[in-house]
Write a protein that holds these residues in place. Structure first.
Motif, PDB file in Angstrom:
ATOM      1  N   LEU A   1       0.767  -1.228  -0.062  1.00 44.63           N
ATOM      2  CA  LEU A   1      -0.064  -0.009   0.098  1.00 44.63           C
ATOM      3  C   LEU A   1       1.023   1.284   0.166  1.00 44.63           C
ATOM      4  CD1 LEU A   1      -2.756  -0.958   2.537  1.00 44.63           C
ATOM      5  CD2 LEU A   1      -3.002  -0.729   0.094  1.00 44.63           C
ATOM      6  N   SER A   2       2.135   1.019   0.567  1.00 45.33           N
ATOM      7  CA  SER A   2       2.840   2.224   0.855  1.00 45.33           C
ATOM      8  C   SER A   2       3.418   2.736  -0.841  1.00 45.33           C
ATOM      9  CB  SER A   2       4.014   2.118   1.901  1.00 45.33           C
ATOM     10  OG  SER A   2       4.663   1.128   1.405  1.00 45.33           O
ATOM     11  N   LEU A   3       3.868   1.662  -1.293  1.00 43.01           N
ATOM     12  CA  LEU A   3       4.316   1.846  -2.577  1.00 43.01           C
ATOM     13  C   LEU A   3       3.228   2.299  -3.637  1.00 43.01           C
ATOM     14  CD1 LEU A   3       6.233  -1.606  -3.181  1.00 43.01           C
ATOM     15  CD2 LEU A   3       7.221   0.773  -2.743  1.00 43.01           C
ATOM     16  N   LYS A   4       1.964   1.674  -3.347  1.00 43.51           N
ATOM     17  CA  LYS A   4       0.967   2.258  -4.353  1.00 43.51           C
ATOM     18  C   LYS A   4       0.563   3.791  -4.036  1.00 43.51           C
ATOM     19  CE  LYS A   4      -1.293  -2.058  -4.962  1.00 43.51           C
ATOM     20  NZ  LYS A   4      -2.610  -3.089  -4.671  1.00 43.51           N
ATOM     21  N   ALA A   5       0.588   4.050  -2.592  1.00 43.61           N
ATOM     22  CA  ALA A   5       0.432   5.481  -2.347  1.00 43.61           C
ATOM     23  C   ALA A   5       1.526   6.289  -2.656  1.00 43.61           C
ATOM     24  CB  ALA A   5       0.211   5.494  -0.583  1.00 43.61           C
ATOM     25  N   HIS A   6       2.874   5.905  -2.628  1.00 45.35           N
ATOM     26  CA  HIS A   6       3.858   6.699  -3.366  1.00 45.35           C
ATOM     27  C   HIS A   6       3.617   6.846  -4.939  1.00 45.35           C
ATOM     28  CE1 HIS A   6       8.019   8.471  -3.817  1.00 45.35           C
ATOM     29  NE2 HIS A   6       7.919   7.704  -4.715  1.00 45.35           N
ATOM     30  N   LYS A   7       3.127   5.776  -5.653  1.00 47.57           N
ATOM     31  CA  LYS A   7       2.882   6.071  -7.029  1.00 47.57           C
ATOM     32  C   LYS A   7       1.793   6.929  -7.052  1.00 47.57           C
ATOM     33  CE  LYS A   7       4.512   1.540  -8.456  1.00 47.57           C
ATOM     34  NZ  LYS A   7       4.145   0.364  -8.901  1.00 47.57           N
ATOM     35  N   LEU A   8       0.647   6.932  -6.208  1.00 48.38           N
ATOM     36  CA  LEU A   8      -0.564   7.886  -6.424  1.00 48.38           C
ATOM     37  C   LEU A   8      -0.188   9.253  -6.098  1.00 48.38           C
ATOM     38  CD1 LEU A   8      -3.175   5.713  -4.787  1.00 48.38           C
ATOM     39  CD2 LEU A   8      -3.267   6.168  -7.163  1.00 48.38           C
ATOM     40  N   ARG A   9       0.936   9.401  -5.203  1.00 47.29           N
ATOM     41  CA  ARG A   9       1.383  10.714  -5.044  1.00 47.29           C
ATOM     42  C   ARG A   9       2.022  11.501  -5.937  1.00 47.29           C
ATOM     43  NH1 ARG A   9       3.516   8.310  -0.271  1.00 47.29           N
ATOM     44  NH2 ARG A   9       2.118   8.522   1.577  1.00 47.29           N
ATOM     45  N   MET A  10       2.736  10.333  -6.829  1.00 47.60           N
ATOM     46  CA  MET A  10       3.575  10.858  -7.965  1.00 47.60           C
ATOM     47  C   MET A  10       2.497  11.352  -9.153  1.00 47.60           C
ATOM     48  SD  MET A  10       6.874   8.369  -8.015  1.00 47.60           S
ATOM     49  CE  MET A  10       7.380   8.844  -9.476  1.00 47.60           C
ATOM     50  N   LYS A  11       1.356  10.365  -9.187  1.00 40.96           N
ATOM     51  CA  LYS A  11       0.565  10.773 -10.145  1.00 40.96           C
ATOM     52  C   LYS A  11      -0.110  12.132  -9.803  1.00 40.96           C
ATOM     53  CE  LYS A  11      -0.192   6.049 -11.806  1.00 40.96           C
ATOM     54  NZ  LYS A  11      -1.000   5.015 -11.837  1.00 40.96           N
ATOM     55  N   LYS A  12      -0.447  12.150  -8.516  1.00 43.64           N
ATOM     56  CA  LYS A  12      -1.241  13.342  -7.985  1.00 43.64           C
ATOM     57  C   LYS A  12      -0.497  14.795  -8.319  1.00 43.64           C
ATOM     58  CE  LYS A  12      -3.061  15.486  -3.602  1.00 43.64           C
ATOM     59  NZ  LYS A  12      -3.265  15.198  -2.430  1.00 43.64           N
ATOM     60  N   ASP A  13       0.867  14.453  -7.932  1.00 47.21           N
ATOM     61  CA  ASP A  13       1.678  15.930  -8.467  1.00 47.21           C
ATOM     62  C   ASP A  13       1.448  15.999  -9.887  1.00 47.21           C
ATOM     63  OD1 ASP A  13       2.089  15.870  -5.573  1.00 47.21           O
ATOM     64  OD2 ASP A  13       4.132  14.648  -5.690  1.00 47.21           O
ATOM     65  N   GLN A  14       1.888  14.787 -10.372  1.00 48.68           N
ATOM     66  CA  GLN A  14       1.713  15.043 -12.009  1.00 48.68           C
ATOM     67  C   GLN A  14       0.572  15.868 -12.465  1.00 48.68           C
ATOM     68  OE1 GLN A  14       4.565  14.756 -13.790  1.00 48.68           O
ATOM     69  NE2 GLN A  14       3.243  15.674 -15.644  1.00 48.68           N
ATOM     70  N   LEU A  15      -0.749  15.389 -11.858  1.00 50.95           N
ATOM     71  CA  LEU A  15      -1.841  15.839 -12.353  1.00 50.95           C
ATOM     72  C   LEU A  15      -2.033  17.029 -11.734  1.00 50.95           C
ATOM     73  CD1 LEU A  15      -4.045  12.726 -11.465  1.00 50.95           C
ATOM     74  CD2 LEU A  15      -3.617  13.665 -13.698  1.00 50.95           C
ATOM     75  N   TYR A  16      -1.475  17.435 -10.769  1.00 52.66           N
ATOM     76  CA  TYR A  16      -1.711  18.951 -10.155  1.00 52.66           C
ATOM     77  C   TYR A  16      -0.693  19.855 -11.190  1.00 52.66           C
ATOM     78  CZ  TYR A  16      -3.986  18.508  -5.782  1.00 52.66           C
ATOM     79  OH  TYR A  16      -4.835  18.262  -4.762  1.00 52.66           O
TER      80      TYR A  16
END
Length: 297
Positions: A166-181
């Protein structure tokens, strides 16, 4: 007066010494001992002063004197001895009774102590048996708790593994979120630029439209949001009531003709030029020109 304890005798009674015949063999054997030991002891132990002249006599002269020696006489009252003995026996009985009482008390005390120790031993045995029973129950509980702990450890390990995923997925989601922002920020900037451009174009068009409305008989109607309707009138002097109606959509930030009442051959090229130049006035002039050209043919 009766004394409290018996008094020792001041002198020891003497017995008459036995002397065998002078011709006996035993006399020859004991004579040296008699001459040296008994004579000295008798002389020094009697109450009469010692006669040192006897020491110079030979044994033949001393033996008759020893045989004639008589024990000294002592006069002791028999009642006094009885009273003394009775007092001694009385004191002895009292001391004996005291010792018996003390021994009885000590025996009773020891018996009581033994009873207490036996009771304590029984209590300890009962406590030991209860402790053993409790120990068995505790050991069973410990085994159950060990099994539960093993299950919990396995569950914790699985949870930790899932947490890592989950932490790896959360890290990936954060990266995607930053990219989306970032993309959203870029899109917002583009949108703001387009809105500004649209407002600028709208202000320019309004001035030009007023001129066109007067010169070319143009009417502009906004029936829907992001959609404009252009109506051309006074196209020809012969038919002043002839009109052309064109609808242009602006919702996607580029111009698109959704309706045209007259088929204009070069309309697609004119729309493409409009999207490149963003000059609505020129577009309307070209549309009117092409429409008049087709009507005059």
């Amino acid at each position: 007066m009766i004394p409290s304890s018996p008094l020792p005798f001041l002198a020891t009674p003497r017995r008459k010494a036995f002397s065998p015949g002078t011709n006996s063999d035993i006399l020859k054997t004991i004579r040296p001992f008699t001459a040296s030991k008994i004579r000295k002891s008798l002389l020094f132990s009697s109450n009469v002063g010692t006669d040192h002249s006897l020491l110079s006599k030979n044994e033949n002269e001393i033996i008759p004197e020893i045989e004639e020696y008589q024990t000294p006489q002592h006069s002791v009252n028999s009642d006094y001895i009885k009273d003394l003995t009775a007092n001694f026996l009385k004191q002895f009985d009292e001391a004996l009774r005291e010792w018996q009482d003390l021994s009885l008390q000590k025996k009773q005390k020891n018996e009581k102590l033994i009873d207490d120790l036996l009771n304590r031993e029984n209590v300890l045995y009962s406590n030991l048996s209860s402790i053993k029973g409790k120990g068995d129950g505790i050991s069973k509980k410990l085994e159950i708790e060990r099994a539960q702990n093993m299950d919990l450890e396995n569950l914790i390990n699985s949870i930790q593994a899932s947490n890592k995923e989950l932490s790896l997925k959360a890290h990936k989601l954060r990266m995607k979120k930053d990219q989306l922002y970032k993309d959203l920020h870029i899109k917002n900037n583009e949108l703001n630029a387009k809105k500004k451009m649209f407002s600028d174009m709208q202000s320019i068009c309004q001035t030009e439209v007023r001129v066109l409305e007067k010169l070319m008989g143009l009417e502009i109607i906004s029936e829907k949001e992001n959609e404009l309707t252009f109506i051309f009138t006074r196209l020809t002097k012969k038919n002043p009531n002839t009109s052309i109606k064109i609808k242009i959509d602006l919702s996607m930030f580029f111009y698109k003709v959704t309706y045209c009442s007259m088929v204009i051959k070069s309309l697609d090229e004119l729309v493409e030029q409009l999207n490149e130049s963003r000059d609505v006035g020129t577009f309307l002039k070209n549309v009117r020109y092409e429409a008049l050209k087709q009507l005059s043919e």
